[in-house]
Design a protein around this motif. Sequence first.
Motif, PDB file in Angstrom:
ATOM      1  N   ILE A   9      32.314  27.255  42.207  1.00 41.18           N
ATOM      2  CA  ILE A   9      33.790  26.698  41.257  1.00 41.18           C
ATOM      3  C   ILE A   9      33.302  26.211  39.765  1.00 41.18           C
ATOM      4  O   ILE A   9      33.512  26.340  38.759  1.00 41.18           O
ATOM      5  N   GLU A  10      32.105  25.905  39.524  1.00 41.69           N
ATOM      6  CA  GLU A  10      31.290  26.489  38.485  1.00 41.69           C
ATOM      7  C   GLU A  10      31.135  27.917  37.668  1.00 41.69           C
ATOM      8  O   GLU A  10      30.939  28.694  36.573  1.00 41.69           O
ATOM      9  N   LEU A  11      30.750  28.793  38.654  1.00 40.24           N
ATOM     10  CA  LEU A  11      31.485  29.995  38.238  1.00 40.24           C
ATOM     11  C   LEU A  11      32.873  30.184  37.765  1.00 40.24           C
ATOM     12  O   LEU A  11      31.953  31.053  36.715  1.00 40.24           O
ATOM     13  N   LEU A  12      33.766  30.086  38.657  1.00 38.44           N
ATOM     14  CA  LEU A  12      35.188  29.842  37.872  1.00 38.44           C
ATOM     15  C   LEU A  12      35.046  29.510  36.919  1.00 38.44           C
ATOM     16  O   LEU A  12      35.582  29.938  35.726  1.00 38.44           O
ATOM     17  N   ARG A  13      34.899  28.140  36.747  1.00 39.30           N
ATOM     18  CA  ARG A  13      35.027  27.874  35.169  1.00 39.30           C
ATOM     19  C   ARG A  13      33.953  28.742  34.371  1.00 39.30           C
ATOM     20  O   ARG A  13      34.724  28.053  32.849  1.00 39.30           O
ATOM     21  N   ARG A  14      33.236  29.148  33.940  1.00 35.43           N
ATOM     22  CA  ARG A  14      33.107  29.593  33.399  1.00 35.43           C
ATOM     23  C   ARG A  14      33.202  30.472  33.171  1.00 35.43           C
ATOM     24  O   ARG A  14      33.313  31.379  31.853  1.00 35.43           O
ATOM     25  N   VAL A  15      34.206  31.831  34.073  1.00 31.12           N
ATOM     26  CA  VAL A  15      35.058  32.548  33.680  1.00 31.12           C
ATOM     27  C   VAL A  15      35.725  32.463  33.312  1.00 31.12           C
ATOM     28  O   VAL A  15      35.953  33.333  32.555  1.00 31.12           O
ATOM     29  N   ASN A  16      36.503  31.012  33.074  1.00 33.14           N
ATOM     30  CA  ASN A  16      37.280  30.953  32.421  1.00 33.14           C
ATOM     31  C   ASN A  16      37.107  31.432  30.987  1.00 33.14           C
ATOM     32  O   ASN A  16      38.121  31.073  30.569  1.00 33.14           O
ATOM     33  N   LEU A  17      36.289  30.350  30.335  1.00 31.41           N
ATOM     34  CA  LEU A  17      35.454  30.508  29.756  1.00 31.41           C
ATOM     35  C   LEU A  17      36.311  31.509  28.927  1.00 31.41           C
ATOM     36  O   LEU A  17      36.238  31.666  27.637  1.00 31.41           O
ATOM     37  N   ALA A  18      34.846  32.021  29.501  1.00 31.13           N
ATOM     38  CA  ALA A  18      34.582  33.412  29.122  1.00 31.13           C
ATOM     39  C   ALA A  18      35.988  34.604  28.854  1.00 31.13           C
ATOM     40  O   ALA A  18      35.970  36.044  28.638  1.00 31.13           O
ATOM     41  N   LEU A  19      37.057  34.588  29.610  1.00 26.96           N
ATOM     42  CA  LEU A  19      37.972  35.125  29.481  1.00 26.96           C
ATOM     43  C   LEU A  19      39.034  35.038  28.480  1.00 26.96           C
ATOM     44  O   LEU A  19      39.672  35.978  27.952  1.00 26.96           O
ATOM     45  N   GLY A  20      39.280  33.649  27.264  1.00 28.75           N
ATOM     46  CA  GLY A  20      38.837  34.039  25.907  1.00 28.75           C
ATOM     47  C   GLY A  20      40.381  33.981  26.104  1.00 28.75           C
ATOM     48  O   GLY A  20      40.848  32.876  26.753  1.00 28.75           O
ATOM     49  N   ASP A  21      41.186  34.657  25.924  1.00 27.88           N
ATOM     50  CA  ASP A  21      42.726  35.306  25.504  1.00 27.88           C
ATOM     51  C   ASP A  21      43.237  36.062  26.613  1.00 27.88           C
ATOM     52  O   ASP A  21      44.457  35.645  27.162  1.00 27.88           O
ATOM     53  N   ASN A  22      42.555  36.743  27.707  1.00 26.94           N
ATOM     54  CA  ASN A  22      42.835  37.220  28.445  1.00 26.94           C
ATOM     55  C   ASN A  22      43.696  36.022  29.309  1.00 26.94           C
ATOM     56  O   ASN A  22      43.131  35.467  30.025  1.00 26.94           O
ATOM     57  N   TYR A  23      45.253  36.919  30.407  1.00 28.37           N
ATOM     58  CA  TYR A  23      45.640  35.821  31.348  1.00 28.37           C
ATOM     59  C   TYR A  23      46.119  33.777  31.116  1.00 28.37           C
ATOM     60  O   TYR A  23      45.340  33.197  32.074  1.00 28.37           O
ATOM     61  N   PRO A  24      46.544  34.060  30.044  1.00 26.67           N
ATOM     62  CA  PRO A  24      46.531  32.780  29.634  1.00 26.67           C
ATOM     63  C   PRO A  24      48.018  32.104  30.092  1.00 26.67           C
ATOM     64  O   PRO A  24      47.639  31.134  29.931  1.00 26.67           O
ATOM     65  N   LEU A  25      48.704  32.498  30.658  1.00 27.67           N
ATOM     66  CA  LEU A  25      49.931  32.459  31.562  1.00 27.67           C
ATOM     67  C   LEU A  25      49.626  32.137  33.198  1.00 27.67           C
ATOM     68  O   LEU A  25      48.711  33.447  33.477  1.00 27.67           O
ATOM     69  N   ARG A  26      50.385  31.483  33.726  1.00 25.44           N
ATOM     70  CA  ARG A  26      49.738  31.149  35.435  1.00 25.44           C
ATOM     71  C   ARG A  26      49.787  32.082  35.928  1.00 25.44           C
ATOM     72  O   ARG A  26      48.972  32.898  36.664  1.00 25.44           O
ATOM     73  N   THR A  27      51.545  33.136  36.243  1.00 31.29           N
ATOM     74  CA  THR A  27      51.210  33.667  37.645  1.00 31.29           C
ATOM     75  C   THR A  27      50.350  35.484  37.070  1.00 31.29           C
ATOM     76  O   THR A  27      50.155  35.566  37.979  1.00 31.29           O
ATOM     77  N   PRO A  28      50.218  35.637  35.371  1.00 35.26           N
ATOM     78  CA  PRO A  28      48.596  37.165  35.309  1.00 35.26           C
ATOM     79  C   PRO A  28      47.994  36.071  35.729  1.00 35.26           C
ATOM     80  O   PRO A  28      46.849  36.847  36.612  1.00 35.26           O
ATOM     81  N   TYR A  29      47.510  34.831  35.415  1.00 35.46           N
ATOM     82  CA  TYR A  29      46.247  34.515  36.316  1.00 35.46           C
ATOM     83  C   TYR A  29      46.198  34.070  37.239  1.00 35.46           C
ATOM     84  O   TYR A  29      44.952  34.985  38.031  1.00 35.46           O
ATOM     85  N   GLN A  30      47.184  34.201  38.045  1.00 34.14           N
ATOM     86  CA  GLN A  30      47.051  34.058  39.791  1.00 34.14           C
ATOM     87  C   GLN A  30      47.562  35.349  39.758  1.00 34.14           C
ATOM     88  O   GLN A  30      46.615  36.089  41.029  1.00 34.14           O
ATOM     89  N   LYS A  31      47.462  36.324  39.944  1.00 32.34           N
ATOM     90  CA  LYS A  31      47.524  38.105  40.137  1.00 32.34           C
ATOM     91  C   LYS A  31      46.149  38.594  40.254  1.00 32.34           C
ATOM     92  O   LYS A  31      46.009  39.294  40.895  1.00 32.34           O
ATOM     93  N   VAL A  32      46.036  38.013  39.349  1.00 30.04           N
ATOM     94  CA  VAL A  32      44.542  38.891  38.720  1.00 30.04           C
ATOM     95  C   VAL A  32      43.751  38.015  38.740  1.00 30.04           C
ATOM     96  O   VAL A  32      42.148  38.128  39.485  1.00 30.04           O
ATOM     97  N   VAL A  33      43.069  37.189  38.778  1.00 30.02           N
ATOM     98  CA  VAL A  33      41.984  35.892  38.662  1.00 30.02           C
ATOM     99  C   VAL A  33      42.087  35.021  41.079  1.00 30.02           C
ATOM    100  O   VAL A  33      40.743  35.217  40.811  1.00 30.02           O
ATOM    101  N   HIS A  34      43.491  34.941  40.695  1.00 29.28           N
ATOM    102  CA  HIS A  34      43.206  34.031  42.464  1.00 29.28           C
ATOM    103  C   HIS A  34      43.093  35.092  43.338  1.00 29.28           C
ATOM    104  O   HIS A  34      42.655  35.236  43.979  1.00 29.28           O
ATOM    105  N   GLN A  35      44.189  36.068  42.985  1.00 33.06           N
ATOM    106  CA  GLN A  35      43.731  37.295  43.904  1.00 33.06           C
ATOM    107  C   GLN A  35      42.923  37.799  44.385  1.00 33.06           C
ATOM    108  O   GLN A  35      42.195  38.558  45.096  1.00 33.06           O
ATOM    109  N   HIS A  36      41.430  38.376  43.352  1.00 36.75           N
ATOM    110  CA  HIS A  36      40.521  39.013  43.575  1.00 36.75           C
ATOM    111  C   HIS A  36      39.660  38.984  43.430  1.00 36.75           C
ATOM    112  O   HIS A  36      38.222  38.939  43.765  1.00 36.75           O
ATOM    113  N   LEU A  37      39.364  37.417  42.464  1.00 35.04           N
ATOM    114  CA  LEU A  37      38.158  36.309  42.788  1.00 35.04           C
ATOM    115  C   LEU A  37      38.067  35.379  43.650  1.00 35.04           C
ATOM    116  O   LEU A  37      37.199  34.930  44.421  1.00 35.04           O
ATOM    117  N   VAL A  38      38.861  34.534  43.348  1.00 36.03           N
ATOM    118  CA  VAL A  38      38.995  33.189  44.169  1.00 36.03           C
ATOM    119  C   VAL A  38      39.390  33.159  45.665  1.00 36.03           C
ATOM    120  O   VAL A  38      38.854  32.742  46.885  1.00 36.03           O
TER     121      VAL A  38
END
Length: 368
Positions: free
Chosen positions: A218-247
């Motif tokens: 979860i700490e790794l994911l927190r740091r990824v969130n910070l590094a994403l900057g303005d990428n995938y700011p909305l829930r559905t794009p974030y879930q499609k990319v970060v959730h599906q392929h990382l989480v």
Amino acid sequence: MARRVYLHIGAPKTGSTYVQNVLWNNSAALAEAGILLPASAAAHDHAMADLRVAYWRDSDAYWTWDRLAEKVRDWPGDAIISNEGLGAATDAQAARAVQSLEAAEVHVIAAGRDLWRTFPSFWQQSIRARSGWRFGAFLRAVEEGRADTFWDNHTAPSMLRRWGDLVPPQHRYLVTVPPPGAPRDLLWHRFAGILGIPDGLCELAEPTSNPSLGAAEIELLRRVNLALGDNYPLRTPYQKVVHQHLVDAVLKRREGVPFGVGLDRADWVRELAEQQIKELQDYPCRIVGDLDELRPTVMRESVSPDELTEDQLLQVAVETIVGMLDHADLLSQQLNAPSDKVNVLSRLRTRAAGGVKRRLRLATRREP
């Protein structure tokens, strides 16, 4: 017009996924018994986001709250709307929801869990929703009275005041989440009793695993969130990319070290639990379970994600990259496979990557 409508409003991380899975897996049998689950679980989620006018909602989603309410109004029996995000609605939004159901007898169901387990669950959910604050910062915010979102969106007393006050006291319910070690089906039977679902009508599968991430993950994911900057700011794009392929594909599959509130805060958590219990004792509603279950019983020392060393995180990051490479390889094989091999590769990918293909299809499918 529906006779009775049961609004299951949350809170998150109170066994709602298990209860909802039983409901949806038995929706046909329930409909035959006169109990409707309108549309689909995704429709309930879209309707919740529409009701709350959430900034992250899909603006082109087919299902709105009014459309879902219309489907309920057309049903002659009882109906259930279940989404743990409903509890975060404002007073005005909750009032709109109840009013939209017109002459139906509306019942409100909230669930409560002990704070020792709720604190880390809330923070983890916030990180999985793209937040970047540290666990210790969250706990300090609660201690200093700067965590209204936590109390409003993740605890039963606030939810019941916003939603329960809109219906008669006999139509308000608090379901307490059983403590660790209780029978797995106990929570379901508590909900079923409220909904009037007779024993034996629903087949109870084993609870679906919805694993919490470990401290490093979860700490790794927190740091990824910070590094994403303005990428995938909305829930559905974030879930499609970060959730599906990382989480989902990698982090959930790791056996990480659990994290939680330190024992140095045990007395503080106990005091908060007593205040919460007193508040619920004074609120007129039906208690399904036992308020004693809101008192923490298993309080062990645990690591905080804030305490991890950079070397520990680096090791997990490297292993995560390896896992994502395996995941990417399986995706590539499927895309390049002949049609007669797709089913075989799909089953392989499900075992190796936690069923990503199915969840991706559900997440991107537009409701009819």
